[in-house]
Design a protein around this motif. Structure first.
Motif, PDB file in Angstrom:
ATOM      1  N   ALA A 106      61.147   3.626   2.085  1.00 58.52           N
ATOM      2  CA  ALA A 106      59.859   3.345   1.459  1.00 58.52           C
ATOM      3  C   ALA A 106      59.311   2.030   1.998  1.00 58.52           C
ATOM      4  O   ALA A 106      60.069   1.131   2.379  1.00 58.52           O
ATOM      5  N   LEU A 107      57.982   1.946   2.017  1.00 59.46           N
ATOM      6  CA  LEU A 107      57.287   0.733   2.422  1.00 59.46           C
ATOM      7  C   LEU A 107      56.581   0.123   1.226  1.00 59.46           C
ATOM      8  O   LEU A 107      56.128   0.839   0.326  1.00 59.46           O
ATOM      9  N   ILE A 108      56.452  -1.193   1.248  1.00 60.44           N
ATOM     10  CA  ILE A 108      55.690  -1.926   0.246  1.00 60.44           C
ATOM     11  C   ILE A 108      54.538  -2.608   0.982  1.00 60.44           C
ATOM     12  O   ILE A 108      54.770  -3.388   1.906  1.00 60.44           O
ATOM     13  N   ILE A 109      53.319  -2.291   0.602  1.00 58.63           N
ATOM     14  CA  ILE A 109      52.145  -2.905   1.246  1.00 58.63           C
ATOM     15  C   ILE A 109      51.413  -3.743   0.207  1.00 58.63           C
ATOM     16  O   ILE A 109      50.951  -3.218  -0.808  1.00 58.63           O
ATOM     17  N   VAL A 110      51.327  -5.038   0.470  1.00 62.19           N
ATOM     18  CA  VAL A 110      50.755  -5.994  -0.473  1.00 62.19           C
ATOM     19  C   VAL A 110      49.462  -6.545   0.115  1.00 62.19           C
ATOM     20  O   VAL A 110      49.451  -7.086   1.227  1.00 62.19           O
ATOM     21  N   GLY A 111      48.371  -6.417  -0.630  1.00 60.59           N
ATOM     22  CA  GLY A 111      47.102  -6.966  -0.162  1.00 60.59           C
ATOM     23  C   GLY A 111      45.926  -6.171  -0.680  1.00 60.59           C
ATOM     24  O   GLY A 111      46.071  -5.037  -1.143  1.00 60.59           O
ATOM     25  N   GLU A 112      44.756  -6.756  -0.596  1.00 56.59           N
ATOM     26  CA  GLU A 112      43.554  -6.120  -1.136  1.00 56.59           C
ATOM     27  C   GLU A 112      43.247  -4.780  -0.468  1.00 56.59           C
ATOM     28  O   GLU A 112      42.640  -3.896  -1.076  1.00 56.59           O
ATOM     29  N   ALA A 113      43.686  -4.612   0.788  1.00 59.70           N
ATOM     30  CA  ALA A 113      43.427  -3.347   1.476  1.00 59.70           C
ATOM     31  C   ALA A 113      44.120  -2.173   0.793  1.00 59.70           C
ATOM     32  O   ALA A 113      43.685  -1.025   0.938  1.00 59.70           O
ATOM     33  N   ALA A 114      45.183  -2.444   0.035  1.00 59.35           N
ATOM     34  CA  ALA A 114      45.885  -1.368  -0.660  1.00 59.35           C
ATOM     35  C   ALA A 114      44.986  -0.687  -1.691  1.00 59.35           C
ATOM     36  O   ALA A 114      45.191   0.481  -2.031  1.00 59.35           O
ATOM     37  N   ALA A 115      43.986  -1.405  -2.184  1.00 60.78           N
ATOM     38  CA  ALA A 115      43.068  -0.839  -3.174  1.00 60.78           C
ATOM     39  C   ALA A 115      42.147   0.212  -2.573  1.00 60.78           C
ATOM     40  O   ALA A 115      41.563   1.021  -3.306  1.00 60.78           O
TER      41      ALA A 115
END
Length: 261
Positions: free
Chosen positions: A235-244
């Motif tokens: 699994a990947l964790i993507i943190v940041g406003e682009a995730a929205a």
């Protein structure tokens, strides 16, 4: 004397077998020996010649089928026998794939090698789940980091600690590999260094495959969501406003479906 064979360090892509490159498929088909990893889609082995030797050497958290040193010795031994060897890795060989260690070992013995790149899971899984790593007006940079060297880990990893203090603010989108088991620690480090708790987070399990699951939460709540849905590796964790953006896409798709329905 037997002339040395050659070794192809091959990226198999992020999971979907159709995302492998044509050059990689040609290398698999021509190989006498294939040493393949856990995250390689085994459908790709069907492209190998019928007489090829296939050796599993995958690594799961806390469970390695074959130590890295042994893998490198096998590559060298088979090449010295004059064989065409493929080292088949999930994603890209040079992104958390230890491909650099393998080519250094081969070069030290004078063995011909090539590196065939693959789509790394950060690129593949993000695109497949509708999470752009960069987005005009939202994110102009991204970084990839391993989550397996958080404070308190004692797994024998070497190298400098992860600079969460810099990563929290230096890039717009942060992609974390191998971090499912350290979600609480990652959360704590980013919050401690000033990352807003409301920052969107995407959790992508088995990206690009038929088993893909994607969840969107916030930095504050991501560990709770992961526990509730029983998020598991890979699994990947993507943190940041682009995730929205993922949620914006979902809402637009729901609206379009409602209008068509």
């Amino acid at each position: 004397m037997i002339r040395p064979g050659s070794v192809s360090i091959v990226g198999a892509g992020p999971g979907d077998p159709e995302l492998i490159t044509v050059k990689a498929l040609k290398a698999i088909h021509a190989a006498d020996v294939i040493l393949y990893d856990r995250l390689v889609n085994e459908e790709l082995l069907s492209y190998a010649g019928s007489g090829s030797i296939r050796i599993y050497c995958g690594k799961a958290p806390g469970q390695h089928a074959m130590p890295q040193g042994t893998i490198q010795r096998r590559l060298i031994e088979y090449a010295l026998e004059g064989k065409r060897v493929v080292r088949l890795k999930g994603g890209d060989p040079f992104v958390f794939g230890r491909g650099g260690e393998e080519v250094l070992a081969l070069a030290a013995r004078g063995i011909p090698y090539e590196v065939i790149p693959g789509i790394t899971s950060a690129i593949g899984a993000a695109a497949a789940s509708g999470v752009p790593l960069t987005h005009r007006g939202v994110a102009a940079s991204f970084a990839c980091v391993t989550g397996s060297r958080c404070p308190g880990e004692s797994d024998g990893q070497v190298g400098p600690p992860i600079r969460w203090d810099l990563l929290a603010h230096a890039v717009d989108t942060l992609v974390i590999y191998m971090g499912v088991g350290q979600l609480k620690e990652i959360r704590a480090e980013l919050l401690r260094h000033g990352k807003a708790g409301s920052t969107p987070v995407a959790l992508i399990e088995s990206g690009t495959t038929g088993r893909q699951r994607t969840f969107v939460s916030t930095l504050t709540e991501m560990h709770k969501l992961a526990a509730a849905v029983q998020l598991s590796n890979p699994a990947l964790i993507i943190v940041g406003e682009a995730a929205a953006i993922r949620e914006q896409l979902r809402q637009l798709q729901d609206q379009a479906s409602a209008m068509l329905g």
